[in-house]
Design a protein around this motif. Structure first.
Motif, PDB file in Angstrom:
ATOM      1  N   SER A  27       0.829  -1.204   0.000  1.00 39.34           N
ATOM      2  CA  SER A  27       0.000   0.000   0.000  1.00 39.34           C
ATOM      3  C   SER A  27       0.864   1.255   0.000  1.00 39.34           C
ATOM      4  O   SER A  27       0.597   2.208  -0.735  1.00 39.34           O
ATOM      5  CB  SER A  27      -0.921  -0.009   1.223  1.00 39.34           C
ATOM      6  OG  SER A  27      -1.680   1.185   1.296  1.00 39.34           O
ATOM      7  N   ASP A  30       2.494   1.649  -3.398  1.00 40.68           N
ATOM      8  CA  ASP A  30       1.497   2.123  -4.358  1.00 40.68           C
ATOM      9  C   ASP A  30       1.283   3.621  -4.246  1.00 40.68           C
ATOM     10  O   ASP A  30       1.266   4.346  -5.251  1.00 40.68           O
ATOM     11  CB  ASP A  30       0.183   1.372  -4.127  1.00 40.68           C
ATOM     12  CG  ASP A  30      -0.974   1.984  -4.897  1.00 40.68           C
ATOM     13  OD1 ASP A  30      -1.043   1.809  -6.125  1.00 40.68           O
ATOM     14  OD2 ASP A  30      -1.834   2.642  -4.266  1.00 40.68           O
ATOM     15  N   ARG A  31       1.132   4.122  -3.028  1.00 37.94           N
ATOM     16  CA  ARG A  31       0.907   5.555  -2.822  1.00 37.94           C
ATOM     17  C   ARG A  31       2.108   6.377  -3.273  1.00 37.94           C
ATOM     18  O   ARG A  31       1.954   7.470  -3.840  1.00 37.94           O
ATOM     19  CB  ARG A  31       0.593   5.819  -1.347  1.00 37.94           C
ATOM     20  CG  ARG A  31      -0.745   5.236  -0.911  1.00 37.94           C
ATOM     21  CD  ARG A  31      -0.946   5.285   0.587  1.00 37.94           C
ATOM     22  NE  ARG A  31      -1.025   6.650   1.088  1.00 37.94           N
ATOM     23  CZ  ARG A  31      -1.277   6.944   2.368  1.00 37.94           C
ATOM     24  NH1 ARG A  31      -1.476   5.960   3.245  1.00 37.94           N
ATOM     25  NH2 ARG A  31      -1.328   8.199   2.758  1.00 37.94           N
ATOM     26  N   LYS A  32       3.301   5.864  -3.033  1.00 36.16           N
ATOM     27  CA  LYS A  32       4.511   6.589  -3.437  1.00 36.16           C
ATOM     28  C   LYS A  32       4.634   6.651  -4.962  1.00 36.16           C
ATOM     29  O   LYS A  32       4.957   7.710  -5.526  1.00 36.16           O
ATOM     30  CB  LYS A  32       5.743   5.915  -2.829  1.00 36.16           C
ATOM     31  CG  LYS A  32       7.068   6.531  -3.237  1.00 36.16           C
ATOM     32  CD  LYS A  32       7.202   7.963  -2.734  1.00 36.16           C
ATOM     33  CE  LYS A  32       7.664   8.002  -1.315  1.00 36.16           C
ATOM     34  NZ  LYS A  32       7.964   9.371  -0.838  1.00 36.16           N
ATOM     35  N   ALA A  35       2.007   8.978  -6.452  1.00 34.21           N
ATOM     36  CA  ALA A  35       2.395  10.365  -6.157  1.00 34.21           C
ATOM     37  C   ALA A  35       3.468  10.838  -7.128  1.00 34.21           C
ATOM     38  O   ALA A  35       3.396  11.972  -7.646  1.00 34.21           O
ATOM     39  CB  ALA A  35       2.882  10.468  -4.717  1.00 34.21           C
ATOM     40  N   GLY A  42       4.689  12.711  -2.210  1.00 39.79           N
ATOM     41  CA  GLY A  42       3.992  11.561  -1.658  1.00 39.79           C
ATOM     42  C   GLY A  42       4.441  11.230  -0.246  1.00 39.79           C
ATOM     43  O   GLY A  42       5.489  11.702   0.215  1.00 39.79           O
ATOM     44  N   SER A 288      -0.733  -0.038  -9.497  1.00 39.15           N
ATOM     45  CA  SER A 288      -0.294   1.333  -9.243  1.00 39.15           C
ATOM     46  C   SER A 288      -0.264   2.175 -10.511  1.00 39.15           C
ATOM     47  O   SER A 288      -0.820   3.285 -10.553  1.00 39.15           O
ATOM     48  CB  SER A 288       1.091   1.326  -8.585  1.00 39.15           C
ATOM     49  OG  SER A 288       1.082   0.604  -7.385  1.00 39.15           O
TER      50      SER A 288
END
Length: 325
Positions: A27, A30-32, A35, A42, A288
């Protein structure tokens, strides 16, 4: 010692603790990545760990008109069901809890988190949750058919190779691939593999098929009234589902990771590292990057998509396998 080994296998590795750590790490990764695709710095990759701990310390507010028992039980059942699946995965063609019908059990366990999310959303009594619940039902009807058909095609192919007709054992499926190298590059199962990868975003509930939660439209949909520990459990279930679905693809189509060196400890370490690398690559490429590039589909668009391309591909694969091609 056998009972102790099973307990370690269930609780530590590859059970609950390992699954939670990998799910939260995926998770954060994925966010990084998303971003960076959007030209943002991010959060840290470890941010999901902090978020989960923070939610554990917050109060759970139960709506006045909610069915309290169902509202509280739903996230617990969702987490337990998704955490059982990884212990069924074979590592170098061996599993403590493997059986003759692993695939059937996994199909049921994968459905439970979506079902209890529907139950929890309806139990909350929120109008936002009811809209999200209706979308979740449509999503399940859309992707479950091609998903199950893809799984059955793999089971039939593995059974034919082993001379058993059809096998529903993950260990048997992994063993069947040792002679072929991988089902991913088998002509008859290539359409099923493509369909499975297309289903990943919807099954996990991420863009472009996150129609039920839709944060910008429905305030998290079925989870609108959840907070504190129980919201954290639902979020953790979502994170673990990323690992479970990508690892399931590895087991079904990439040989189940069966590298053997003769030393059980080394085999466990090597195969686990290979599994993690493949899971991370699949999660980045098919979750992602897709999430960062595409906007959310409408509910009718998602339904039409899954009942055309993935369904046709999975059925085609099943027919090709039946014809022994």
């Amino acid at each position: 010692m056998e009972y102790l080994s099973k307990l370690i296998y269930l609780i530590i590795f590859p059970g609950f603790i390992f699954t939670v750590i990998v799910g939260l790490f995926l998770s954060g990764l994925d966010r990084k990545i998303v971003a960076r695709m959007q030209r943002r710095r991010g959060p840290k990759i470890t941010q999901p760990f902090y978020d989960f701990v923070k939610l554990l310390g917050k109060d759970t507010i139960v709506p006045m008109n909610a069915n309290e028992r169902l509202f509280i039980l739903a996230p617990i059942i969702a987490l337990v069901s998704i955490c059982i699946i990884p212990v069924l995965f074979p590592i170098y063609n061996w599993s403590f809890f493997g059986g003759i019908a692993d695939i059937v059990v996994i199909i049921y366990l994968l459905i439970i988190p979506s079902v209890v999310m529907i139950v929890g959303g309806m139990a909350s009594g929120s109008p936002f949750a009811s809209i999200g619940v209706s979308r979740e039902v449509v999503a399940m009807v859309a992707y479950e058919l091609p998903l199950i058909t893809s799984l059955l095609a793999v089971c039939k192919k593995a059974g034919m190779i082993l001379g058993e007709g059809t096998t529903y054992s993950l260990v048997a499926i992994a063993s069947a691939q040792q002679g072929t190298g991988s089902f991913l590059f088998t002509i008859s199962l290539l359409p099923a593999a493509i369909a499975f990868l297309m289903i990943l975003p919807a099954k996990i509930g991420v863009a472009p098929f996150d129609v039920s939660e839709a944060e910008t439209e429905l305030c998290e949909g079925p989870l609108a009234e959840y907070s504190g520990l129980h919201l954290g459990l639902f979020k953790l279930t979502h994170n673990i589902k990323v690992y479970v679905m990508t690892a399931l693809f590895v087991v079904l189509f990439l040989g189940g990771i069966g590298v053997t060196t003769g030393n059980r400890g080394i085999d466990l370490l090597v195969n686990t590292l290979i599994l993690l690398v493949l899971v991370i690559v699949i999660a980045i490429v098919f979750l992602s990057i897709v999430r960062g590039l595409m906007g959310r589909y409408k509910t009718n668009q998602m339904f039409k998509f899954y009942w055309t391309i993935p369904t046709v591909l999975s059925l085609l694969s099943y027919v090709l396998v039946s014809l022994n091609l």
